[in-house]
Design a protein around this motif. Sequence first.
Motif, mmCIF file in Angstrom:
data_model
loop_
_atom_site.group_PDB
_atom_site.id
_atom_site.type_symbol
_atom_site.label_atom_id
_atom_site.label_comp_id
_atom_site.label_asym_id
_atom_site.label_seq_id
_atom_site.Cartn_x
_atom_site.Cartn_y
_atom_site.Cartn_z
ATOM 1 N N ASN A 238 0.823 -1.217 0.000
ATOM 2 C CA ASN A 238 0.000 0.000 0.000
ATOM 3 C C ASN A 238 0.855 1.264 0.000
ATOM 4 O OD1 ASN A 238 -2.435 -1.392 -0.085
ATOM 5 N ND2 ASN A 238 -2.598 -1.498 2.137
ATOM 6 N N LEU A 239 1.963 1.194 -0.717
ATOM 7 C CA LEU A 239 2.852 2.356 -0.825
ATOM 8 C C LEU A 239 2.116 3.551 -1.418
ATOM 9 C CD1 LEU A 239 5.835 3.301 -0.516
ATOM 10 C CD2 LEU A 239 6.198 2.547 -2.872
ATOM 11 N N GLN B 107 -1.476 9.533 -1.102
ATOM 12 C CA GLN B 107 -0.473 9.725 -2.151
ATOM 13 C C GLN B 107 -1.123 10.158 -3.466
ATOM 14 O OE1 GLN B 107 -0.417 6.989 -0.025
ATOM 15 N NE2 GLN B 107 1.182 8.029 1.173
ATOM 16 N N MET B 108 -2.291 9.584 -3.780
ATOM 17 C CA MET B 108 -2.965 9.964 -5.033
ATOM 18 C C MET B 108 -3.505 11.388 -4.977
ATOM 19 S SD MET B 108 -4.680 6.392 -6.403
ATOM 20 C CE MET B 108 -4.832 5.481 -4.870
ATOM 21 N N ARG B 109 -3.829 11.852 -3.805
ATOM 22 C CA ARG B 109 -4.246 13.268 -3.665
ATOM 23 C C ARG B 109 -3.091 14.213 -3.981
ATOM 24 N NH1 ARG B 109 -9.279 13.638 -1.603
ATOM 25 N NH2 ARG B 109 -10.017 12.041 -0.145
ATOM 26 N N ALA C 226 -8.839 -0.169 -3.181
ATOM 27 C CA ALA C 226 -10.059 0.576 -2.863
ATOM 28 C C ALA C 226 -9.820 2.071 -3.031
ATOM 29 C CB ALA C 226 -10.517 0.259 -1.440
ATOM 30 N N ALA C 227 -8.647 2.521 -2.620
ATOM 31 C CA ALA C 227 -8.305 3.937 -2.774
ATOM 32 C C ALA C 227 -8.191 4.311 -4.241
ATOM 33 C CB ALA C 227 -6.991 4.236 -2.043
ATOM 34 N N GLN D 219 -11.630 4.969 -5.602
ATOM 35 C CA GLN D 219 -12.099 6.279 -5.119
ATOM 36 C C GLN D 219 -11.411 7.405 -5.871
ATOM 37 O OE1 GLN D 219 -11.922 6.795 -0.848
ATOM 38 N NE2 GLN D 219 -12.295 9.004 -0.971
ATOM 39 N N ALA D 220 -10.112 7.260 -6.110
ATOM 40 C CA ALA D 220 -9.368 8.304 -6.819
ATOM 41 C C ALA D 220 -9.872 8.468 -8.252
ATOM 42 C CB ALA D 220 -7.875 7.961 -6.825
ATOM 43 N N LEU D 221 -10.176 7.360 -8.912
ATOM 44 C CA LEU D 221 -10.721 7.444 -10.271
ATOM 45 C C LEU D 221 -12.112 8.064 -10.254
ATOM 46 C CD1 LEU D 221 -9.608 3.954 -11.652
ATOM 47 C CD2 LEU D 221 -8.696 6.187 -12.323
ATOM 48 N N ASP D 222 -12.933 7.667 -9.284
ATOM 49 C CA ASP D 222 -14.293 8.208 -9.181
ATOM 50 C C ASP D 222 -14.283 9.711 -8.915
ATOM 51 O OD1 ASP D 222 -15.428 5.738 -9.615
ATOM 52 O OD2 ASP D 222 -15.800 5.316 -7.488
ATOM 53 N N GLU D 223 -13.318 10.163 -8.111
ATOM 54 C CA GLU D 223 -13.268 11.580 -7.728
ATOM 55 C C GLU D 223 -12.404 12.408 -8.676
ATOM 56 O OE1 GLU D 223 -12.073 11.954 -3.663
ATOM 57 O OE2 GLU D 223 -13.717 10.711 -2.892
#
Length: 320
Positions: free
Chosen positions: A216-217, A222-224, A244-245, A248-252
Amino acid sequence: METDMSHSVVFLDRESLKAKVRKPAQAESYVEHAKTSVDEVVAKLQGATVAITNKVPLRAETLKQLPQLKMIAVAATGYDVIDVPYCKEHGIAVANIRNYAVHTVPEHAFALILALRRNILAYRQDVEAGVWQKSDQFCFFTHDIGDLHGATLGIIGEGAIGQGTAAIARGFGMKVLFADHEPPKMPGVEFTPFEQVLAESDVISMHCPLTPSTRNLIGLEQMRRMKRNALLINTSRGGLVDEAALIQALDEGLIAGAGFDVLTTEPPKNGHPLLDVRRPNFILTPHVAWASDGAMQFLADQLIDNIDRWAEGRPQHLVT
């Protein structure tokens, strides 16, 4: 190391390798199983001194029941399926494959990068939907198209595959940043702080092993920090990115897209959240970046070389 002139060798998941595999030179017996479930391992390795595995786990509870086992030849570079500390403690040699995927994985990574950067899937869908036929002009511009020339590629993992990816990137005229991260560092490589790589890269490509320090590096935090037009590519190991993150990152819209060749659970027989992501800015391929015909034959040859060299008392590519 061993110098015994005969060994019993068992390949647990031969079906995982599409190549010719020669019999080890000092194998008195050599048995191939197409595949092996976890509960079949002990029975299939009874009497074996050498085990070959690609993805079949060999954990301490299993190895305790196989006192005759002297060597494990991993048919891959990653060896997270092996309990290496147990093997070290009990004198079981573990050898992995080195430098076989230095061309095929970087090429696959760039296939994903190019498809996403130029929105190939989105334009393909538009053509199939009849958008071109209805256009008033000779072409249409429903999606952004980004050049690689002048863009920045951040690479996490400075080994042979990371270096191969960097070489292709430079050929496209990209700026390359190697992220400073744990574990090991390749001498002679100039590193950039991890946070800076996240912030400055137009594409981030993962090429590091899965270890406790790299699991989970890349997560939501990190994507934010990444550019909104950045791509995230993982052709290395599932688990390096919080899946899962990622969704969420793609959705947002935190990142522009992602290309993955790996999942935390493979094969995903009971489903997986990324299997349900249906969007043109996400590509999922079934862990085949490594699997060009040439790379697999190179792997198969080195796999048996590792066993032969160990049996001769001249081991190579040991991780124990």
